[in-house]
Enzyme design. Structure first.
Site, PDB file in Angstrom:
ATOM      1  N   ARG A 241      30.958  51.582  49.742  1.00 41.48           N
ATOM      2  CA  ARG A 241      31.135  50.225  50.259  1.00 41.48           C
ATOM      3  C   ARG A 241      32.421  50.076  51.089  1.00 41.48           C
ATOM      4  NH1 ARG A 241      26.997  48.418  47.262  1.00 41.48           N
ATOM      5  NH2 ARG A 241      27.118  48.087  45.002  1.00 41.48           N
TER       6      ARG A 241
ATOM      7  N   ARG B 170      28.238  48.476  37.873  1.00 38.26           N
ATOM      8  CA  ARG B 170      27.127  48.947  38.720  1.00 38.26           C
ATOM      9  C   ARG B 170      26.016  49.519  37.858  1.00 38.26           C
ATOM     10  NH1 ARG B 170      30.473  51.303  43.892  1.00 38.26           N
ATOM     11  NH2 ARG B 170      31.318  49.269  44.465  1.00 38.26           N
TER      12      ARG B 170
ATOM     13  N   LYS C  49      38.431  41.406  48.182  1.00 34.54           N
ATOM     14  CA  LYS C  49      37.708  42.276  47.261  1.00 34.54           C
ATOM     15  C   LYS C  49      37.868  43.714  47.734  1.00 34.54           C
ATOM     16  CE  LYS C  49      33.158  43.293  45.388  1.00 34.54           C
ATOM     17  NZ  LYS C  49      31.792  42.823  45.155  1.00 34.54           N
TER      18      LYS C  49
ATOM     19  N   LYS D 257      40.102  40.598  43.671  1.00 32.87           N
ATOM     20  CA  LYS D 257      39.299  41.441  42.783  1.00 32.87           C
ATOM     21  C   LYS D 257      39.465  42.908  43.160  1.00 32.87           C
ATOM     22  CE  LYS D 257      34.546  42.431  41.702  1.00 32.87           C
ATOM     23  NZ  LYS D 257      33.203  42.342  42.153  1.00 32.87           N
TER      24      LYS D 257
ATOM     25  N   CYS E 293      25.237  45.909  49.960  1.00 28.26           N
ATOM     26  CA  CYS E 293      25.419  44.464  49.844  1.00 28.26           C
ATOM     27  C   CYS E 293      24.829  43.700  51.033  1.00 28.26           C
ATOM     28  CB  CYS E 293      26.901  44.135  49.681  1.00 28.26           C
ATOM     29  SG  CYS E 293      27.617  44.923  48.225  1.00 28.26           S
TER      30      CYS E 293
ATOM     31  N   GLU F 258      42.216  37.915  55.035  1.00 29.86           N
ATOM     32  CA  GLU F 258      40.884  37.624  54.478  1.00 29.86           C
ATOM     33  C   GLU F 258      40.866  36.259  53.797  1.00 29.86           C
ATOM     34  OE1 GLU F 258      38.004  39.000  54.551  1.00 29.86           O
ATOM     35  OE2 GLU F 258      38.197  41.153  54.898  1.00 29.86           O
TER      36      GLU F 258
ATOM     37  N   TYR G 232      35.239  39.536  31.022  1.00 27.43           N
ATOM     38  CA  TYR G 232      34.298  39.840  29.940  1.00 27.43           C
ATOM     39  C   TYR G 232      34.963  39.629  28.580  1.00 27.43           C
ATOM     40  CZ  TYR G 232      32.136  41.919  34.000  1.00 27.43           C
ATOM     41  OH  TYR G 232      31.611  42.082  35.249  1.00 27.43           O
TER      42      TYR G 232
ATOM     43  N   SER H   7      34.884  45.088  35.293  1.00 24.62           N
ATOM     44  CA  SER H   7      34.276  45.894  34.230  1.00 24.62           C
ATOM     45  C   SER H   7      35.089  47.139  33.865  1.00 24.62           C
ATOM     46  CB  SER H   7      32.857  46.296  34.644  1.00 24.62           C
ATOM     47  OG  SER H   7      32.887  47.021  35.865  1.00 24.62           O
TER      48      SER H   7
ATOM     49  N   CYS I 169      25.227  37.984  46.474  1.00 28.41           N
ATOM     50  CA  CYS I 169      25.344  39.304  47.083  1.00 28.41           C
ATOM     51  C   CYS I 169      23.987  39.989  46.974  1.00 28.41           C
ATOM     52  CB  CYS I 169      26.400  40.126  46.347  1.00 28.41           C
ATOM     53  SG  CYS I 169      26.735  41.703  47.166  1.00 28.41           S
TER      54      CYS I 169
HETATM   55  C1  PBG Z   1      28.430  42.614  43.669  1.00 24.93           C
HETATM   56  C2  PBG Z   1      29.524  42.626  42.664  1.00 24.93           C
HETATM   57  C3  PBG Z   1      30.185  43.718  42.089  1.00 24.93           C
HETATM   58  C4  PBG Z   1      31.013  43.188  41.096  1.00 24.93           C
HETATM   59  C5  PBG Z   1      30.875  41.806  41.137  1.00 24.93           C
HETATM   60  N1  PBG Z   1      29.955  41.473  42.128  1.00 24.93           N
HETATM   61  C6  PBG Z   1      30.037  45.186  42.299  1.00 24.93           C
HETATM   62  C7  PBG Z   1      30.356  45.799  43.584  1.00 24.93           C
HETATM   63  O1  PBG Z   1      30.855  45.195  44.521  1.00 24.93           O
HETATM   64  O2  PBG Z   1      30.067  46.995  43.680  1.00 24.93           O
HETATM   65  C8  PBG Z   1      31.887  43.964  40.155  1.00 24.93           C
HETATM   66  C9  PBG Z   1      32.236  43.289  38.885  1.00 24.93           C
HETATM   67  C10 PBG Z   1      32.813  44.162  37.835  1.00 24.93           C
HETATM   68  O3  PBG Z   1      33.059  45.376  38.021  1.00 24.93           O
HETATM   69  O4  PBG Z   1      33.034  43.642  36.731  1.00 24.93           O
HETATM   70  N2  PBG Z   1      28.752  42.992  44.938  1.00 24.93           N
END
Ligand code: PBG
Length: 324
Positions: free
Chosen positions: A217, A205, A195, A248, A130, A233, A313, A274, A120
């Site tokens: 986004r 982020r 996603k 996700k 992205c 998708e 994590y 996260s 990405c």
């Molecule tokens: C990159 C990406 C993101 C995450 C994984 N790959 C952030 C986003 O899309 O803003 C998030 C992972 C997480 O929050 O643990 N595009």
């Protein structure tokens, strides 16, 4: 034929009985552990927004990867923080980029550990979106070409699995073709297929220094209220050549994982993101709940919903608990 003949509590009587009848198993085999690498040397700096997570540099990443492998975790996923960001995110496909060098360090030290790479541009562009911007909007097809270059450079550096997380239309096709044309037909694609545009990416982020400098986004990531679109998708990504598809975030979207499991045969991954991780860490730190028990309960819910692979994590902590 009901009570008293049927007493559900009979099978809950002792720990051994509960273990015997349990139908969902958590295994270290299912975990992928995320790692953040940044330019520099000798770096192992705690990430402020994410408890127990660190920034590494290419020279320190291999020892962390070895620790992950020693716990029995089969895979890591790499996120890169380059020194220089630009309009197109050109460090993303640089041969000597931070992720590319980290891949080779890990592969030298722990060849059997699977290396997945996040594909990405948001960590590499100066605007934090992205993809590339044209007339104030993210240009889909131009972005796909760059993502294919990025994925190919990861394969050339030794990645086992590339994981596009940008949500451009057609990017799996572009990546699959680039891999095929360059003799990387055995590299797997794990697409972030469903996603969502989620507030739960907040701590990441910060960690990845990838927040967009303008807008959001929502024109490429999915609307949280949507469900059927997620199935569309996923079907498209499989048709374009994805080997593994991801949902996700995980916890607010367990229904999507469950639907995907029933409908598709390929492995399904879920990203325990996260914000989910920090929600639990913050609550535990405030003394509101027991961290280990709540963590396993969360991971069980993701598994029970139907995920085969859990990116989390918590992987290291959970691996230690499971093996006890
Ligand atoms: C990159 C990406 C993101 C995450 C994984 N790959 C952030 C986003 O899309 O803003 C998030 C992972 C997480 O929050 O643990 N595009």
């Amino acid at each position: 034929m009901a009570f008293p003949k049927i007493r559900m509590r009979r099978l809950r009587r002792t720990p051994a009985m509960r273990r015997l009848v349990r139908r969902t198993a958590l295994s270290v085999d299912d975990f992928v552990y995320p790692l953040f690498v940044r330019e520099g040397q000798g770096i192992r700096t705690p990430i402020k927004s994410m408890t127990d997570c660190f920034h590494f540099s290419p020279d320190t990443i291999a020892s962390e990867a070895a620790e992950v492998a020693a716990l029995g975790i089969p895979a890591v996923i790499l996120f890169g923080l380059p020194d220089k960001k630009d309009e197109k995110g050109s460090q993303a496909w640089a041969e000597a980029g931070v992720v590319q060098r980290s891949i080779s360090q890990i592969k030298k030290a722990v060849p059997d550990l699977l290396v997945v790479t996040d594909v990405c541009l948001c960590e590499y562009t100066d605007h934090g979106h992205c993809g590339v911007i044209k007339d104030g909007k993210v240009d889909n097809d131009a972005t796909c070409e760059l993502l294919a270059r990025m994925a190919l450079s990861h394969a050339q550096a030794g990645a086992d699995i590339v994981a596009p997380s940008d949500m451009m239309d057609g990017r799996v096709k572009y990546i699959r073709e680039a891999l095929e044309e360059n003799d990387f037909q055995d590299i797997a694609i794990m697409s972030y297929a469903a996603k969502y545009a989620s507030a739960f990416y907040g701590p990441f982020r910060d960690a990845a220094e990838s927040a967009p400098s303008f807008g959001d986004r929502k024109s490429y990531q999915m609307d949280p209220a949507e469900s059927d679109q997620a199935m569309a998708e996923i079907a498209l990504d499989i048709a374009e050549g994805a080997d593994i598809v991801m949902v996700k975030p995980a916890l607010p979207y367990l229904d999507i994982i469950c639907r995907a499991r029933r409908r598709f045969d390929c492995p399904i991954a879920a990203y325990n993101v996260s914000g989910e991780y920090m929600m639990l860490n913050a609550a535990a730190k405030a003394g509101l709940l027991d961290k280990d028990t709540a963590m396993l309960e969360m991971l069980y819910s993701i598994k029970r919903a139907g995920a085969d692979i859990i990116i989390t994590y918590f992987a290291k902590e959970a691996a230690k608990l499971i093996s006890k």
